[in-house]
Each structure stands twice: as C-alpha cells, then as structure tokens.
Design a protein around this motif. Sequence first.
Motif, PDB file in Angstrom:
ATOM      1  N   LEU A 296       0.792  -1.316  -0.055  1.00  0.00           N
ATOM      2  CA  LEU A 296      -0.210  -0.060  -0.035  1.00  0.00           C
ATOM      3  C   LEU A 296       0.817   1.197   0.044  1.00  0.00           C
ATOM      4  N   ALA A 297       1.871   1.057   0.788  1.00  0.00           N
ATOM      5  CA  ALA A 297       2.832   2.390   0.795  1.00  0.00           C
ATOM      6  C   ALA A 297       3.493   2.740  -0.600  1.00  0.00           C
ATOM      7  N   ALA A 298       3.731   1.556  -1.158  1.00  0.00           N
ATOM      8  CA  ALA A 298       4.380   1.768  -2.589  1.00  0.00           C
ATOM      9  C   ALA A 298       3.417   2.098  -3.620  1.00  0.00           C
ATOM     10  N   ASP A 299       2.101   1.735  -3.492  1.00  0.00           N
ATOM     11  CA  ASP A 299       0.849   2.286  -4.321  1.00  0.00           C
ATOM     12  C   ASP A 299       0.918   4.087  -4.121  1.00  0.00           C
ATOM     13  N   LEU A 300       0.852   4.321  -2.950  1.00  0.00           N
ATOM     14  CA  LEU A 300       0.586   5.720  -2.334  1.00  0.00           C
ATOM     15  C   LEU A 300       1.744   6.592  -3.017  1.00  0.00           C
ATOM     16  N   LEU A 301       2.993   6.037  -2.637  1.00  0.00           N
ATOM     17  CA  LEU A 301       4.231   6.749  -3.167  1.00  0.00           C
ATOM     18  C   LEU A 301       4.254   6.601  -4.721  1.00  0.00           C
ATOM     19  N   PHE A 302       3.946   5.815  -5.280  1.00  0.00           N
ATOM     20  CA  PHE A 302       3.641   6.041  -6.811  1.00  0.00           C
ATOM     21  C   PHE A 302       2.740   6.786  -7.278  1.00  0.00           C
TER      22      PHE A 302
ATOM     23  N   ALA B 125       1.419   9.629  -5.632  1.00  0.00           N
ATOM     24  CA  ALA B 125       1.971  10.714  -5.538  1.00  0.00           C
ATOM     25  C   ALA B 125       2.950  11.334  -6.174  1.00  0.00           C
ATOM     26  N   ILE B 126       4.116  10.551  -6.901  1.00  0.00           N
ATOM     27  CA  ILE B 126       4.929  11.149  -7.488  1.00  0.00           C
ATOM     28  C   ILE B 126       4.467  11.253  -8.856  1.00  0.00           C
ATOM     29  N   PHE B 127       3.742  10.235  -9.304  1.00  0.00           N
ATOM     30  CA  PHE B 127       3.046  10.022 -10.623  1.00  0.00           C
ATOM     31  C   PHE B 127       2.482  11.656 -10.803  1.00  0.00           C
ATOM     32  N   THR B 128       1.637  11.705  -9.699  1.00  0.00           N
ATOM     33  CA  THR B 128       0.597  13.273  -9.729  1.00  0.00           C
ATOM     34  C   THR B 128       1.439  14.400  -9.904  1.00  0.00           C
ATOM     35  N   PHE B 129       2.581  14.571  -9.178  1.00  0.00           N
ATOM     36  CA  PHE B 129       3.293  15.796  -9.284  1.00  0.00           C
ATOM     37  C   PHE B 129       4.061  15.976 -10.548  1.00  0.00           C
ATOM     38  N   ALA B 130       4.651  14.779 -10.962  1.00  0.00           N
ATOM     39  CA  ALA B 130       5.373  14.714 -12.339  1.00  0.00           C
ATOM     40  C   ALA B 130       4.551  14.900 -13.622  1.00  0.00           C
ATOM     41  N   ARG B 131       3.621  13.980 -13.495  1.00  0.00           N
ATOM     42  CA  ARG B 131       2.816  13.864 -14.854  1.00  0.00           C
ATOM     43  C   ARG B 131       1.573  14.941 -15.017  1.00  0.00           C
ATOM     44  N   MET B 132       1.161  15.376 -13.805  1.00  0.00           N
ATOM     45  CA  MET B 132       0.182  16.393 -13.898  1.00  0.00           C
ATOM     46  C   MET B 132       0.462  17.762 -13.305  1.00  0.00           C
ATOM     47  N   VAL B 133       1.587  17.896 -12.668  1.00  0.00           N
ATOM     48  CA  VAL B 133       1.998  19.367 -12.388  1.00  0.00           C
ATOM     49  C   VAL B 133       3.256  19.715 -13.259  1.00  0.00           C
ATOM     50  N   ALA B 134       4.246  19.057 -13.172  1.00  0.00           N
ATOM     51  CA  ALA B 134       5.516  19.327 -14.026  1.00  0.00           C
ATOM     52  C   ALA B 134       5.172  19.246 -15.550  1.00  0.00           C
ATOM     53  N   GLY B 135       4.619  18.050 -15.731  1.00  0.00           N
ATOM     54  CA  GLY B 135       4.190  17.699 -17.268  1.00  0.00           C
ATOM     55  C   GLY B 135       3.500  18.522 -17.985  1.00  0.00           C
ATOM     56  N   PRO B 136       2.256  19.095 -17.450  1.00  0.00           N
ATOM     57  CA  PRO B 136       1.566  20.287 -18.290  1.00  0.00           C
ATOM     58  C   PRO B 136       2.376  21.191 -18.571  1.00  0.00           C
ATOM     59  N   TYR B 137       3.080  21.871 -17.423  1.00  0.00           N
ATOM     60  CA  TYR B 137       4.037  23.073 -17.771  1.00  0.00           C
ATOM     61  C   TYR B 137       5.095  22.757 -18.919  1.00  0.00           C
TER      62      TYR B 137
ATOM     63  N   LEU C 137      -6.080   7.327  -9.838  1.00  0.00           N
ATOM     64  CA  LEU C 137      -7.233   7.821  -8.774  1.00  0.00           C
ATOM     65  C   LEU C 137      -8.028   6.677  -8.546  1.00  0.00           C
ATOM     66  N   ARG C 138      -8.471   6.010  -9.537  1.00  0.00           N
ATOM     67  CA  ARG C 138      -9.346   4.658  -9.047  1.00  0.00           C
ATOM     68  C   ARG C 138      -8.700   3.768  -8.514  1.00  0.00           C
ATOM     69  N   MET C 139      -7.424   3.587  -8.620  1.00  0.00           N
ATOM     70  CA  MET C 139      -6.546   2.437  -8.031  1.00  0.00           C
ATOM     71  C   MET C 139      -6.595   2.824  -6.623  1.00  0.00           C
ATOM     72  N   VAL C 140      -6.422   4.095  -6.235  1.00  0.00           N
ATOM     73  CA  VAL C 140      -5.980   4.652  -5.084  1.00  0.00           C
ATOM     74  C   VAL C 140      -7.191   4.536  -4.287  1.00  0.00           C
ATOM     75  N   LYS C 141      -8.551   4.882  -4.684  1.00  0.00           N
ATOM     76  CA  LYS C 141      -9.718   4.927  -4.151  1.00  0.00           C
ATOM     77  C   LYS C 141     -10.067   3.369  -3.793  1.00  0.00           C
ATOM     78  N   TYR C 142      -9.704   2.492  -4.664  1.00  0.00           N
ATOM     79  CA  TYR C 142     -10.206   1.245  -4.571  1.00  0.00           C
ATOM     80  C   TYR C 142      -9.078   0.580  -3.115  1.00  0.00           C
ATOM     81  N   LYS C 143      -7.878   1.016  -3.180  1.00  0.00           N
ATOM     82  CA  LYS C 143      -7.208   0.541  -2.342  1.00  0.00           C
ATOM     83  C   LYS C 143      -7.337   1.082  -0.825  1.00  0.00           C
ATOM     84  N   LEU C 144      -7.810   2.402  -0.642  1.00  0.00           N
ATOM     85  CA  LEU C 144      -8.202   2.929   0.529  1.00  0.00           C
ATOM     86  C   LEU C 144      -9.591   2.406   0.996  1.00  0.00           C
ATOM     87  N   THR C 145     -10.311   2.306   0.031  1.00  0.00           N
ATOM     88  CA  THR C 145     -11.608   1.618   0.443  1.00  0.00           C
ATOM     89  C   THR C 145     -11.486   0.258   0.983  1.00  0.00           C
TER      90      THR C 145
END
Length: 235
Positions: free
Chosen positions: A157-163, A165-177, A210-218
């Motif tokens: 679960l820690a690996a899932d959440l870390l992935f 978080a990093i993916f979100t920053f890299a692909r959806m913050v730095a990526g669009p810029y 996002l769907r994966m994280v929601k499923y894991k946490l649920t």
Amino acid sequence: MEESIKNMIVVGVVSWSSAFLVTRRILQKRSFDFSNRVISTIHAILAVTLASISVQDWKCPICPVASNSSLTQMQVLAVSVSYLIYDLVCCLFGERVSMDNTIHHLVSILGLGAGLCYQKCGSEMVACVWITEMSSPFLHLRELLKELGYRDTPLNLAADLLFAAIFTFARMVAGPYLTYVTLSANNPFLIKATAFGLQLVSAFWFYKILRMVKYKLTKKKSTSINGTNHVNGIK
C-alpha cells in the motif's frame, strides 16, 4: 540523426535485450513480467540519473528552450529510445498486451526519435525523460512486491501511494508545464504533437491511478472495520 547516435541505439537495444535474458536466467522461478520489470527499474534509475547530469543550469532545467541538442542530451535520449524499443517488443511477448502502454511507447519513441532526427529541443526532451521516469521505479516496485508475496500488505500500500503521489506531481504538475513550454516554443510540429499526445496518455493514466487509490483505501478501510467487528464478536 548522427551515425554515432544510431549505433548507440542499436547497441542499446541489444544490451537491454541481453540484460533481460540474463535476468531471466538468474530469476528462473520468477515470471516473464517480473524480469522485465527489473530491467525497467534499472532503466528508470539510469535515465533519471543521466537526465539530471545533463542539465546545464538547475536554475532553469529546461533552458535553453527550442535550441540545438548537445551531444550529451542526444546520448541520454538514445539510451531511453533503445530501452523503449526493447520494452515495446518485450511487452508484446508478455502475458498481457496493454493498448494504452503500447500507445505510450509508440508516442514516446516517435517523439524522442523526432528530437534526435531534428537535433533540436534537447532540453525539453531530457526534461520529458526525467519527468516520465521519475515515478517508474515505484510503479514496478508495487508489482514486484505482489509477486514476492507482499500483496495487500502495508508495504504494498505504501508503494502504491508513493507511486501515485510522485506520478501526480510529475505528470500532472510538471508535465503540463513542460507541454505548454514545448507547444509555445518554436519547435517542429511533430515534436509538439507527440508532447501533447504524451500528456493526454498521462492524463488517462492519472484517471486510472485515482481509481486504483480509491479502491485500495476503500479496501483497507473495509478490512479494518471487518477485523474490528471480528474482534468484538470474539469478546
């Protein structure tokens, strides 16, 4: 494209393929996918390291924009292009063929290949490699842990959440810029088109994550509640 870069790509494809065969030989009891992910993890770490070393000025990592590529930048790109060619073929022989992953590989090869052919946009291309590979070690770690017997554990679960978080920053913050900078600069149309296409693929993957994280946490919450109810029942 320079002859030395072409040769580097050919040697790279052979090297990645040979490394995979050696890994399969060593890890005979593990799956085809496990061995491939080991090689993918090595590439991700190597790509991020080489991309970081090639940065000319960390005050502006993607500067100069729309400029001629340096030899170092083209060598960094050649390493990743050779890996992507190997991995595309390798994935086609795997147990499951993912259409979105195949499209990602084709767009990436086309984009990085265009940068090598035009010998332009080196700073943006290297930044793209850095951004896209930043989360890859954690992507593969979560799958490697499952095969090692750590599925549905706090470590997985820690690996899932870390992935995520990093993916979100890299692909959806730095990526669009980076995509905006690439589209705004005086770059060849093919490079702009592949940059936009890669960002679309990233957005699609972000939705799936996002769907994966929601499923894991649920699932974790549900398991925790069931465990508490079981203990109370025993009492």
